[in-house]
Design a protein around this motif. Structure first.
Motif, PDB file in Angstrom:
ATOM      1  N   GLU A  20       0.830  -1.205   0.000  1.00  0.00           N
ATOM      2  CA  GLU A  20       0.000   0.000   0.000  1.00  0.00           C
ATOM      3  C   GLU A  20       0.866   1.258   0.000  1.00  0.00           C
ATOM      4  O   GLU A  20       0.578   2.225  -0.707  1.00  0.00           O
ATOM      5  N   PHE A  21       1.948   1.244   0.785  1.00  0.00           N
ATOM      6  CA  PHE A  21       2.850   2.397   0.806  1.00  0.00           C
ATOM      7  C   PHE A  21       3.453   2.625  -0.574  1.00  0.00           C
ATOM      8  O   PHE A  21       3.518   3.752  -1.054  1.00  0.00           O
ATOM      9  N   LYS A  22       3.891   1.564  -1.216  1.00  0.00           N
ATOM     10  CA  LYS A  22       4.515   1.687  -2.531  1.00  0.00           C
ATOM     11  C   LYS A  22       3.539   2.238  -3.563  1.00  0.00           C
ATOM     12  O   LYS A  22       3.887   3.108  -4.349  1.00  0.00           O
ATOM     13  N   GLU A  23       2.312   1.764  -3.529  1.00  0.00           N
ATOM     14  CA  GLU A  23       1.308   2.238  -4.483  1.00  0.00           C
ATOM     15  C   GLU A  23       0.959   3.705  -4.254  1.00  0.00           C
ATOM     16  O   GLU A  23       0.870   4.478  -5.203  1.00  0.00           O
ATOM     17  N   ARG A  24       0.774   4.067  -2.995  1.00  0.00           N
ATOM     18  CA  ARG A  24       0.314   5.418  -2.695  1.00  0.00           C
ATOM     19  C   ARG A  24       1.426   6.457  -2.733  1.00  0.00           C
ATOM     20  O   ARG A  24       1.232   7.558  -3.235  1.00  0.00           O
ATOM     21  N   ALA A  25       2.596   6.141  -2.199  1.00  0.00           N
ATOM     22  CA  ALA A  25       3.649   7.143  -2.050  1.00  0.00           C
ATOM     23  C   ALA A  25       4.633   7.168  -3.209  1.00  0.00           C
ATOM     24  O   ALA A  25       5.010   8.230  -3.675  1.00  0.00           O
ATOM     25  N   ARG A  26       5.035   6.022  -3.660  1.00  0.00           N
ATOM     26  CA  ARG A  26       6.078   5.995  -4.684  1.00  0.00           C
ATOM     27  C   ARG A  26       5.516   6.199  -6.077  1.00  0.00           C
ATOM     28  O   ARG A  26       6.142   6.817  -6.910  1.00  0.00           O
ATOM     29  N   GLU A  27       4.364   5.652  -6.364  1.00  0.00           N
ATOM     30  CA  GLU A  27       3.793   5.747  -7.696  1.00  0.00           C
ATOM     31  C   GLU A  27       2.669   6.767  -7.774  1.00  0.00           C
ATOM     32  O   GLU A  27       2.181   7.064  -8.848  1.00  0.00           O
ATOM     33  N   GLY A  28       2.262   7.288  -6.631  1.00  0.00           N
ATOM     34  CA  GLY A  28       1.173   8.262  -6.594  1.00  0.00           C
ATOM     35  C   GLY A  28       1.679   9.656  -6.325  1.00  0.00           C
ATOM     36  O   GLY A  28       2.866   9.948  -6.401  1.00  0.00           O
ATOM     37  N   ASP A  29       0.763  10.519  -6.006  1.00  0.00           N
ATOM     38  CA  ASP A  29       1.099  11.911  -5.752  1.00  0.00           C
ATOM     39  C   ASP A  29       1.045  12.267  -4.271  1.00  0.00           C
ATOM     40  O   ASP A  29       1.145  13.426  -3.921  1.00  0.00           O
ATOM     41  N   GLY A  33       5.221  10.829   4.064  1.00  0.00           N
ATOM     42  CA  GLY A  33       4.976  10.974   5.498  1.00  0.00           C
ATOM     43  C   GLY A  33       3.507  10.849   5.849  1.00  0.00           C
ATOM     44  O   GLY A  33       3.146  10.231   6.850  1.00  0.00           O
ATOM     45  N   ALA A  34       2.642  11.436   5.024  1.00  0.00           N
ATOM     46  CA  ALA A  34       1.204  11.341   5.268  1.00  0.00           C
ATOM     47  C   ALA A  34       0.708   9.911   5.082  1.00  0.00           C
ATOM     48  O   ALA A  34      -0.156   9.451   5.822  1.00  0.00           O
ATOM     49  N   VAL A  35       1.266   9.207   4.113  1.00  0.00           N
ATOM     50  CA  VAL A  35       0.879   7.816   3.891  1.00  0.00           C
ATOM     51  C   VAL A  35       1.279   6.966   5.087  1.00  0.00           C
ATOM     52  O   VAL A  35       0.491   6.132   5.569  1.00  0.00           O
ATOM     53  N   LEU A  36       2.477   7.169   5.610  1.00  0.00           N
ATOM     54  CA  LEU A  36       2.925   6.414   6.779  1.00  0.00           C
ATOM     55  C   LEU A  36       2.075   6.733   8.002  1.00  0.00           C
ATOM     56  O   LEU A  36       1.799   5.845   8.815  1.00  0.00           O
ATOM     57  N   ASP A  37       1.647   7.983   8.143  1.00  0.00           N
ATOM     58  CA  ASP A  37       0.744   8.347   9.230  1.00  0.00           C
ATOM     59  C   ASP A  37      -0.580   7.592   9.103  1.00  0.00           C
ATOM     60  O   ASP A  37      -1.106   7.072  10.080  1.00  0.00           O
ATOM     61  N   ARG A  43       7.027   4.848  14.490  1.00  0.00           N
ATOM     62  CA  ARG A  43       8.418   4.885  14.940  1.00  0.00           C
ATOM     63  C   ARG A  43       9.330   5.403  13.831  1.00  0.00           C
ATOM     64  O   ARG A  43       9.181   5.067  12.672  1.00  0.00           O
ATOM     65  N   HIS A  44      10.294   6.224  14.230  1.00  0.00           N
ATOM     66  CA  HIS A  44      11.216   6.827  13.267  1.00  0.00           C
ATOM     67  C   HIS A  44      12.001   5.759  12.499  1.00  0.00           C
ATOM     68  O   HIS A  44      12.195   5.875  11.287  1.00  0.00           O
ATOM     69  N   CYS A  45      12.463   4.717  13.197  1.00  0.00           N
ATOM     70  CA  CYS A  45      13.272   3.693  12.539  1.00  0.00           C
ATOM     71  C   CYS A  45      12.458   2.947  11.479  1.00  0.00           C
ATOM     72  O   CYS A  45      12.971   2.660  10.380  1.00  0.00           O
ATOM     73  N   CYS A  46      11.199   2.674  11.756  1.00  0.00           N
ATOM     74  CA  CYS A  46      10.335   1.982  10.794  1.00  0.00           C
ATOM     75  C   CYS A  46      10.025   2.884   9.603  1.00  0.00           C
ATOM     76  O   CYS A  46      10.008   2.423   8.451  1.00  0.00           O
ATOM     77  N   ARG A  47       9.799   4.141   9.867  1.00  0.00           N
ATOM     78  CA  ARG A  47       9.516   5.098   8.793  1.00  0.00           C
ATOM     79  C   ARG A  47      10.728   5.240   7.867  1.00  0.00           C
ATOM     80  O   ARG A  47      10.603   5.265   6.652  1.00  0.00           O
ATOM     81  N   ARG A  48      11.917   5.307   8.460  1.00  0.00           N
ATOM     82  CA  ARG A  48      13.141   5.405   7.685  1.00  0.00           C
ATOM     83  C   ARG A  48      13.317   4.180   6.802  1.00  0.00           C
ATOM     84  O   ARG A  48      13.677   4.283   5.631  1.00  0.00           O
ATOM     85  N   MET A  49      13.029   3.025   7.348  1.00  0.00           N
ATOM     86  CA  MET A  49      13.174   1.796   6.585  1.00  0.00           C
ATOM     87  C   MET A  49      12.196   1.739   5.412  1.00  0.00           C
ATOM     88  O   MET A  49      12.561   1.306   4.320  1.00  0.00           O
TER      89      MET A  49
END
Length: 64
Positions: A20-29, A33-37, A43-49
């Protein structure tokens, strides 16, 4: 599927949110950060990864 499935630092499972992150953030507009929210990755470490990960399957698959 995201490999590795767990965060290196804290061990939380992050692979379940990858598609879902890949579809929404990488290929979308949408802002990554909002997608991860929205996905509940706090957690910062998970978000960074999630932001820094690149699927090797996409890179290696043309050579099969």
């Amino acid at each position: 599927m995201m490999i590795p499935v767990r965060c290196f630092t804290c061990g939380n499972v992050v692979g379940e949110h990858w598609e879902e992150f890949k579809e929404r953030a990488r290929e979308g507009d949408e802002d990554p950060g909002a997608v991860l929210d929205d996905l509940g990755v706090d957690r910062h470490c998970c978000r960074r990864m999630m932001v820094s990960h690149q699927d090797l399957v996409d890179v290696v698959s043309p050579y099969q």
